[in-house]
Design an enzyme around this catalytic site. Structure first.
Site, mmCIF file in Angstrom:
data_model
loop_
_atom_site.group_PDB
_atom_site.id
_atom_site.type_symbol
_atom_site.label_atom_id
_atom_site.label_comp_id
_atom_site.label_asym_id
_atom_site.label_seq_id
_atom_site.Cartn_x
_atom_site.Cartn_y
_atom_site.Cartn_z
ATOM 1 N N GLU A 66 -11.580 25.998 -50.449
ATOM 2 C CA GLU A 66 -12.374 25.961 -51.691
ATOM 3 C C GLU A 66 -12.903 27.361 -52.041
ATOM 4 O O GLU A 66 -14.026 27.521 -52.518
ATOM 5 C CB GLU A 66 -13.518 24.942 -51.521
ATOM 6 C CG GLU A 66 -14.117 24.395 -52.807
ATOM 7 C CD GLU A 66 -13.136 23.695 -53.714
ATOM 8 O OE1 GLU A 66 -12.303 22.916 -53.221
ATOM 9 O OE2 GLU A 66 -13.202 23.935 -54.923
HETATM 10 C C1 FAD Z 1 -7.234 22.546 -43.306
HETATM 11 C C2 FAD Z 1 -6.978 23.130 -44.645
HETATM 12 C C3 FAD Z 1 -7.074 22.320 -45.768
HETATM 13 C C4 FAD Z 1 -6.792 22.843 -47.028
HETATM 14 N N1 FAD Z 1 -6.784 22.009 -48.122
HETATM 15 C C5 FAD Z 1 -6.271 22.479 -49.292
HETATM 16 C C6 FAD Z 1 -6.008 21.597 -50.380
HETATM 17 O O1 FAD Z 1 -6.284 20.402 -50.314
HETATM 18 N N2 FAD Z 1 -5.435 22.108 -51.491
HETATM 19 C C7 FAD Z 1 -5.101 23.421 -51.609
HETATM 20 O O2 FAD Z 1 -4.565 23.811 -52.633
HETATM 21 N N3 FAD Z 1 -5.357 24.278 -50.607
HETATM 22 C C8 FAD Z 1 -5.914 23.845 -49.458
HETATM 23 N N4 FAD Z 1 -6.144 24.710 -48.419
HETATM 24 C C9 FAD Z 1 -5.851 26.120 -48.596
HETATM 25 C C10 FAD Z 1 -7.099 26.990 -48.676
HETATM 26 O O3 FAD Z 1 -7.791 26.740 -49.860
HETATM 27 C C11 FAD Z 1 -6.651 28.449 -48.530
HETATM 28 O O4 FAD Z 1 -6.249 28.609 -47.174
HETATM 29 C C12 FAD Z 1 -7.728 29.440 -48.911
HETATM 30 O O5 FAD Z 1 -7.950 29.391 -50.293
HETATM 31 C C13 FAD Z 1 -7.378 30.878 -48.524
HETATM 32 O O6 FAD Z 1 -6.099 31.225 -48.933
HETATM 33 P P1 FAD Z 1 -5.070 31.862 -47.879
HETATM 34 O O7 FAD Z 1 -5.079 31.012 -46.684
HETATM 35 O O8 FAD Z 1 -3.781 32.074 -48.561
HETATM 36 O O9 FAD Z 1 -5.725 33.246 -47.493
HETATM 37 P P2 FAD Z 1 -5.543 34.643 -48.265
HETATM 38 O O10 FAD Z 1 -5.720 34.436 -49.727
HETATM 39 O O11 FAD Z 1 -4.318 35.315 -47.811
HETATM 40 O O12 FAD Z 1 -6.806 35.451 -47.741
HETATM 41 C C14 FAD Z 1 -6.855 36.041 -46.432
HETATM 42 C C15 FAD Z 1 -8.165 36.803 -46.255
HETATM 43 O O13 FAD Z 1 -8.259 37.852 -47.217
HETATM 44 C C16 FAD Z 1 -9.411 37.724 -48.016
HETATM 45 N N5 FAD Z 1 -9.068 38.069 -49.402
HETATM 46 C C17 FAD Z 1 -8.001 37.646 -50.125
HETATM 47 N N6 FAD Z 1 -8.042 38.167 -51.360
HETATM 48 C C18 FAD Z 1 -9.136 38.939 -51.429
HETATM 49 C C19 FAD Z 1 -9.741 39.707 -52.449
HETATM 50 N N7 FAD Z 1 -9.231 39.794 -53.669
HETATM 51 N N8 FAD Z 1 -10.900 40.350 -52.161
HETATM 52 C C20 FAD Z 1 -11.469 40.253 -50.946
HETATM 53 N N9 FAD Z 1 -10.940 39.527 -49.944
HETATM 54 C C21 FAD Z 1 -9.798 38.870 -50.186
HETATM 55 C C22 FAD Z 1 -9.843 36.266 -47.898
HETATM 56 O O14 FAD Z 1 -11.243 36.099 -48.117
HETATM 57 C C23 FAD Z 1 -9.414 35.943 -46.479
HETATM 58 O O15 FAD Z 1 -10.421 36.328 -45.588
HETATM 59 C C24 FAD Z 1 -6.477 24.213 -47.155
HETATM 60 C C25 FAD Z 1 -6.422 25.030 -46.022
HETATM 61 C C26 FAD Z 1 -6.641 24.502 -44.781
HETATM 62 C C27 FAD Z 1 -6.511 25.404 -43.584
#
Ligand code: FAD
Length: 594
Positions: free
Chosen positions: A440
């Protein structure tokens, strides 16, 4: 094995003593939720959570979900529990009565959500995601789509998902690749892979309704080119019965750290038939209209776990005999004193309690504003509430989940080695709480939202929705007898927050990295002050009522309030120094050196 009892006494205190629940009851559409009804709902919710959801929390964690050839089965007992939950009307408690819901105010629903998260966070994910899908459809879908999907989601026979994330993008949704091709009959063929989809596939409901972000062929680049679609697992016939299987399948489920009974699915859309929700290319604004509710709900996940961890730790500390009090034996007839004689154990328990009770109060403060924003008949009151909610949402999401994780961790520490092994359930809370800091919108992204979007919004008007009431309270109460001990630390931290705000605004204009570097600490400082404000107001009430304190509730409130001011609020000084340090050192490291 730890026990869980819904903290109804404290919930009632927040609803009716700290705030005036009558304000909410009088809002148009909330009249049926009289204080008596609210009390009865809380009692019933407590029963379901304690007797139905909590008993399958640990077994669900041990067993996890099963995947077999695209079919996902939830752990033993989940199907029966879900049936009881849906038949009790809990899937529709906060939903529109026009679609069969009960229309409960968020102020009440937030407390019900907290109990669900305390008792079984994995279970709570299924109705939680359904509510997200419900809210997106309710706000943006055509009446025709609403009539097809909403009644079934509200009654809980169908569930929902939110399909945003893809393998190459989570935070940066502007680069999603899922495509939506128009078909001759007005529907769309959706193709792409979504990952990490909570409740993407399971055996709890007859149908699953996916809300999917995808790009139309003529979509502009970036987030401005994203559209929202509704894609059912089973097609729906004209008479409402289920038709053919749509071409969306669960490729696998994730093996993960926590919330193991919540199915986290890879969903493959292979020309699946879907319908546009809202206008083309308006998928992101559509998502954002429901984001405030969702982010408050995820914040409450942190609080829910924190409450469960505190209850487990406090009960264990009472029973566990270990060592002697530093001032001499407290139970000389026993082999040793209880853990409760040790200041360090008390530090941990009081920290947990100060976080939980403080965030519960703050959560209800924000939930009340959400209700005002939705139901008030005065446009100005709605607008002011909206601005307050916009400002506080990232703080609630990030602060509550950070503290929820910390509280769960303290729970393990109070148990010592017994906290680290599975039997007592404490290590599960740590694993379960961790995800709420990530999904989220990660907590880092919440902090950027606060400094980047909310801080300067409408020339500082959002900020004033918080700063003005706090300033006014401090000025009015700083000399109150007995309350000064609480107001003064608040005033000091508040001054730091104001200074940090001005500094970040100024530096951030010259160099955006300055705002980015300060964001996380700034959010924490803001949260400390906001929860501190709640604690001062709770102390004010407790001071007035301490002479009529048969169960010791107000004394405990005062001790916890004092603990917050003495031991937690001073963190504002360190946070202020970190913020002032700026971005230079952080950005000085060469990329190659990492
Ligand atoms: C158990 C679980 C349930 C989930 N449920 C859902 C769901 O129901 N629906 C859905 O769509 N998704 C879901 N997700 C996905 C979740 O919302 C994402 O994992 C999350 O939004 C982060 O995206 P990412 O994992 O690609 O990390 P990334 O976007 O790659 O980020 C990696 C790190 O970099 C930082 N970062 C990235 N961009 C920036 C920026 N511009 N500035 C500063 N810092 C940055 C982030 O804060 C993070 O620390 C779920 C994930 C898990 C693990």
């Amino acid at each position: 094995m730890a026990e869980f009892k819904a903290p109804l006494r404290d919930m009632r205190f927040v609803l009716t003593e700290l705030f005036d629940y009558n304000d909410i009851n009088q809002l148009p559409g909330c009249e049926d939720f009289t204080p008596d009804v609210v009390d009865a709902v809380l009692e019933e919710a407590a029963k379901v959570c304690e007797e139905v959801l909590f008993p399958i929390n640990r077994s669900g964690d041990e067993e996890g979900c099963h995947w077999d050839d695209s079919v996902v089965t939830t752990p033993k007992g989940f199907k029966e529990a879900y049936k009881t939950f849906a038949e009790g009307g809990w899937t529709g408690i906060a939903c529109d009565p026009a679609y069969g819901g009960q229309g409960a105010p968020k102020t009440l629903n937030a407390l019900v959500e907290e109990m669900i998260c305390s008792s079984n966070l994995s279970f709570g994910m299924y109705p939680g995601l359904s509510y997200g899908a419900y809210a997106a459809l309710h706000s943006h879908a055509s009446d025709e789509l609403k009539d097809i999907y909403l009644p079934k989601i509200v009654e809980g026979t169908w569930s929902g998902t939110m399909c945003l994330t893809e393998p190459h993008c989570g935070t940066d949704l502007g680069i999603i690749r899922t495509k939506a091709e128009p078909r001759d009959d007005g529907s769309y063929a959706i193709t792409g892979t979504k990952i990490f989809i909570s409740a993407g596939e399971h055996d709890l409901t007859e149908n699953i309704i996916h809300l999917v972000l995808a790009k139309l062929p003529d979509a502009p680049k970036g987030t401005k080119g994203i559209s929202l679609f509704v894609v059912p697992k089973f097609m729906v016939n004209e008479d409402g019965s289920l038709g053919d299987r749509n071409s969306v399948k669960c490729g696998s489920i994730e093996h993960k750290m926590g919330i193991k009974a919540s199915a986290t699915c890879v969903m493959n859309f292979d020309g699946a038939i879907g319908w546009l929700v809202g206008e083309p290319h308006q998928g992101m604004p559509a998502m954002f209209t429901m984001m405030n509710q969702e982010r408050l709900s995820v914040g409450i996940q942190g609080l829910g776990i924190g409450e469960a961890a505190y209850q487990g730790a406090a009960a264990y500390a009472r029973d566990r005999l270990q060592g002697r009090a530093l001032t001499g034996p407290k139970s000389p007839n026993k082999e040793a004193d209880s853990l409760l004689v040790h200041p360090d154990v008390r530090r941990m328990l009081l920290t947990q309690r100060a976080y939980n009770e403080g965030t519960r109060a703050m959560g209800i403060w924000v939930a009340r504003a959400l209700d005002t924003m939705k139901h008030h008949n005065d446009a100005k009151a709605r607008e002011e509430a909206d601005e307050f909610v916009q400002l506080m949402t990232p703080i609630v999401k990030a602060l509550f989940t950070d503290w929820g994780f910390e509280t769960a961790n303290l729970g393990v520490q109070v148990f010592g080695g017994h906290g680290y092994i599975r039997e007592w359930g404490m290590e599960q809370y740590v694993r379960d709480a961790r995800i709420a800091q990530i999904y989220e919108g990660t907590n880092g992204i919440q902090a950027l939202d606060l400094v980047g979007r909310k801080m300067g919004a409408k020339a500082g008007r959002y900020l004033r929705r918080f700063f003005h009431p706090v300033q006014e309270y401090i000025e009015t109460h700083v000399s109150d007898e007995g309350l000064g001990d609480f107001v003064q630390p608040l005033a000091k931290a508040f001054m730091r927050l104001q200074q940090a705000t001005a500094e970040i605004a100024q530096r951030g204009m010259k160099n955006p990295d300055e705002a980015g570097a300060a964001a996380t600490e700034y959010l924490r400082l803001f949260g400390l002050v906001a929860v501190g404000f709640m604690w001062v107001r709770m102390a004010e009430i407790a001071l007035k009522k301490q002479d009529d304190d048969s169960d010791g509730f107000y004394k405990a409130k005062l001790v916890t309030a004092r603990f917050y001011m003495e031991r937690i609020m001073p963190q504002s000084g360190a946070l202020f120094s970190s913020i002032m340090a700026g971005s230079k050192t952080m950005m000085a490291m060469d990329e190659d050196a990492f």
